[in-house]
Design a protein around this motif. Sequence first.
Motif, PDB file in Angstrom:
ATOM      1  N   LYS A  72      -1.253  -0.949  -7.104  1.00  0.00           N
ATOM      2  CA  LYS A  72       0.119  -0.544  -6.801  1.00  0.00           C
ATOM      3  C   LYS A  72       0.712   0.335  -7.895  1.00  0.00           C
ATOM      4  O   LYS A  72       1.451   1.289  -7.599  1.00  0.00           O
ATOM      5  CB  LYS A  72       0.997  -1.786  -6.611  1.00  0.00           C
ATOM      6  CG  LYS A  72       2.432  -1.447  -6.234  1.00  0.00           C
ATOM      7  CD  LYS A  72       3.229  -2.683  -5.894  1.00  0.00           C
ATOM      8  CE  LYS A  72       4.651  -2.301  -5.458  1.00  0.00           C
ATOM      9  NZ  LYS A  72       5.449  -3.483  -5.059  1.00  0.00           N
ATOM     10  N   SER A 126      -2.849  -4.061   9.591  1.00  0.00           N
ATOM     11  CA  SER A 126      -1.592  -3.527   9.072  1.00  0.00           C
ATOM     12  C   SER A 126      -1.763  -2.131   8.476  1.00  0.00           C
ATOM     13  O   SER A 126      -2.700  -1.877   7.708  1.00  0.00           O
ATOM     14  CB  SER A 126      -1.018  -4.470   8.009  1.00  0.00           C
ATOM     15  OG  SER A 126       0.085  -3.878   7.347  1.00  0.00           O
ATOM     16  N   SER A 181       0.856  -0.746   6.659  1.00  0.00           N
ATOM     17  CA  SER A 181       1.569  -0.776   5.377  1.00  0.00           C
ATOM     18  C   SER A 181       0.738  -1.407   4.266  1.00  0.00           C
ATOM     19  O   SER A 181       0.944  -1.101   3.081  1.00  0.00           O
ATOM     20  CB  SER A 181       2.888  -1.535   5.531  1.00  0.00           C
ATOM     21  OG  SER A 181       2.656  -2.875   5.927  1.00  0.00           O
ATOM     22  N   LEU A 182      -0.191  -2.303   4.627  1.00  0.00           N
ATOM     23  CA  LEU A 182      -1.031  -2.967   3.621  1.00  0.00           C
ATOM     24  C   LEU A 182      -2.488  -2.484   3.701  1.00  0.00           C
ATOM     25  O   LEU A 182      -3.400  -3.175   3.257  1.00  0.00           O
ATOM     26  CB  LEU A 182      -0.975  -4.484   3.792  1.00  0.00           C
ATOM     27  CG  LEU A 182       0.389  -5.150   3.567  1.00  0.00           C
ATOM     28  CD1 LEU A 182       0.292  -6.648   3.780  1.00  0.00           C
ATOM     29  CD2 LEU A 182       0.931  -4.845   2.175  1.00  0.00           C
ATOM     30  N   LYS A 183      -2.669  -1.298   4.240  1.00  0.00           N
ATOM     31  CA  LYS A 183      -4.018  -0.783   4.465  1.00  0.00           C
ATOM     32  C   LYS A 183      -4.836  -0.707   3.178  1.00  0.00           C
ATOM     33  O   LYS A 183      -6.036  -1.009   3.176  1.00  0.00           O
ATOM     34  CB  LYS A 183      -3.935   0.594   5.111  1.00  0.00           C
ATOM     35  CG  LYS A 183      -5.287   1.190   5.478  1.00  0.00           C
ATOM     36  CD  LYS A 183      -5.123   2.536   6.170  1.00  0.00           C
ATOM     37  CE  LYS A 183      -6.481   3.121   6.532  1.00  0.00           C
ATOM     38  NZ  LYS A 183      -6.330   4.447   7.210  1.00  0.00           N
ATOM     39  N   ARG A 207       7.666 -11.083   9.196  1.00  0.00           N
ATOM     40  CA  ARG A 207       7.952  -9.938  10.052  1.00  0.00           C
ATOM     41  C   ARG A 207       7.916 -10.328  11.527  1.00  0.00           C
ATOM     42  O   ARG A 207       8.653  -9.779  12.345  1.00  0.00           O
ATOM     43  CB  ARG A 207       6.965  -8.811   9.753  1.00  0.00           C
ATOM     44  CG  ARG A 207       7.169  -8.237   8.360  1.00  0.00           C
ATOM     45  CD  ARG A 207       6.132  -7.193   7.975  1.00  0.00           C
ATOM     46  NE  ARG A 207       6.377  -6.718   6.612  1.00  0.00           N
ATOM     47  CZ  ARG A 207       5.586  -5.872   5.957  1.00  0.00           C
ATOM     48  NH1 ARG A 207       4.488  -5.402   6.534  1.00  0.00           N
ATOM     49  NH2 ARG A 207       5.886  -5.494   4.718  1.00  0.00           N
TER      50      ARG A 207
END
Length: 515
Positions: A149, A268, A270-272, A315
């Motif tokens: 990140k 997902s 977004s969390l690829k 979510r």
Amino acid sequence: MMSFYKHYRKEYLLVLLLTFVKIALHFLANSNYGFHRDELLYLALGEHLNWGFSEVPPFIAGVAWVSSAVFGDSVFGARIISTVFGSLIVYLTGLTVLTLGGKRLAIFLACAAVMLSPAFLASGYLLQPVVFDQFFWLLSAYLIISYLKTRQTAYLIGLGFTAGFGMLNKYTLALYLAALIVALLLSPRRKLLLNKSWLLAALIALILFLPNLLWQVNHQLPVIRHMAELNETQLINIKPADFLFEQLLIHAATGVVWLCGFFYLLVSGSLKKYRFLAFAYLLVIAMLIFLHGKSYYSFGAYPVLFAVGGIALSRILSPVTPMLRYALLLLIFVPNILFIPIAIPLLPFNSTLQFFDFSAKKLGLKFPLKWEDQKMHATTQDYADMLGWEELARGAAEAYIRVPSGKRSVTTIFANNYGQAGAIDHYRRKYGLPPAVCLNSSYALWSPEEINPEFFITIDDEYPDDLQEYFNKIEKIAEVKNIYAREKGTAVYLLSQPLKPLNPLYKKHRHEELN
């Protein structure tokens, strides 16, 4: 970093709150029943500090030494450090959720699921390497996630220290690290492995681990002998289908959280970039099936999946009405409350037995009562391993008192397994006993080269008829009578009036154990 915590102040406080709830829950139970068989061994290792032992690296011995020095020799004191590390797993799970972008509901779901999982309850308080292993697995994943990140190399340096200390605790960390690296190599993020800081991290880990590696080499790799013995006596009985089935059961109802996390990683967008975590989990499971690993060997791979699962479920639940959301949360967490007395000694023992009987007959929860012998018992194997130890030490003291005072200095107390020896050693100051002699497990490493057999006290679960030719007189002094103890029936025998030297037999067995 400070700005991060300031920005997510409420989320961070929730993580801390759930962490302290975890600590409080264990502190209510930690002094109950007694020392576990393995705890007695690790306390003994703490009295014989070295860079290695037959069955484990040295980290747990250091923890045991610190625990005894700081917190004393009580059951509660011995479990404080383990409980703190078990609670840090909840804490790190919450930080992982935050790092991946989750909010308060996601944090609650993930941390509460880890906190109430029977797997983490049962393994998160005993003085054993297991809880530290889980912590190092999760910390490794968290540091890699944080590096992906932020691209800050400090996380890789931290990974090096984590790997080094983790390998000093349990070699199974190598499986997870290998799975993470291979999964990264197979992912689009493989270029990140070209950073030279990975080599620095590997060097740090090697330097930290090197003393134990050299110890293993100098002692003819006893870990291989230990694993071979473990495979012959325990691991060979583990079937792949049973292993996989247990992976679905060990977290009870909260297993739905990690399952959601696993599948969410696969789909997902977004969390690829963190998808490799799902493949690392699959690699770990595949390796453990191949190696006939026990179900708890995989526990460390789950908290990161719980973290992602918390995000996924938050979510899913965010659009639904509060009433339906609370109902779904109850379905996830309330069933796990039933497992608390099974996982930790929260209730008085008789109440726990009644609960086991009720849960087995009325709820069908029989699998916690299956031991390594694949048979059903009245209590769990862990609880049975906490019973009878002081009773055994008192029996040894009764035998020792019967030895003429002038002959006690030439009396040997011989134990046939490390639990018995650990019990004698732990209670020896209370009952005025000499250290136990034992050739089982790491006890063989510090066993004397020869013994004083004029008076010989032996602890065994069978009558010592193999010693009849060595002694004229064999008296049974005491035995463990607690019917729920795993050592039930183990007796203390006082042998005297030697007929011929015992040392040749002792030296033969000692040589076999050390070589």
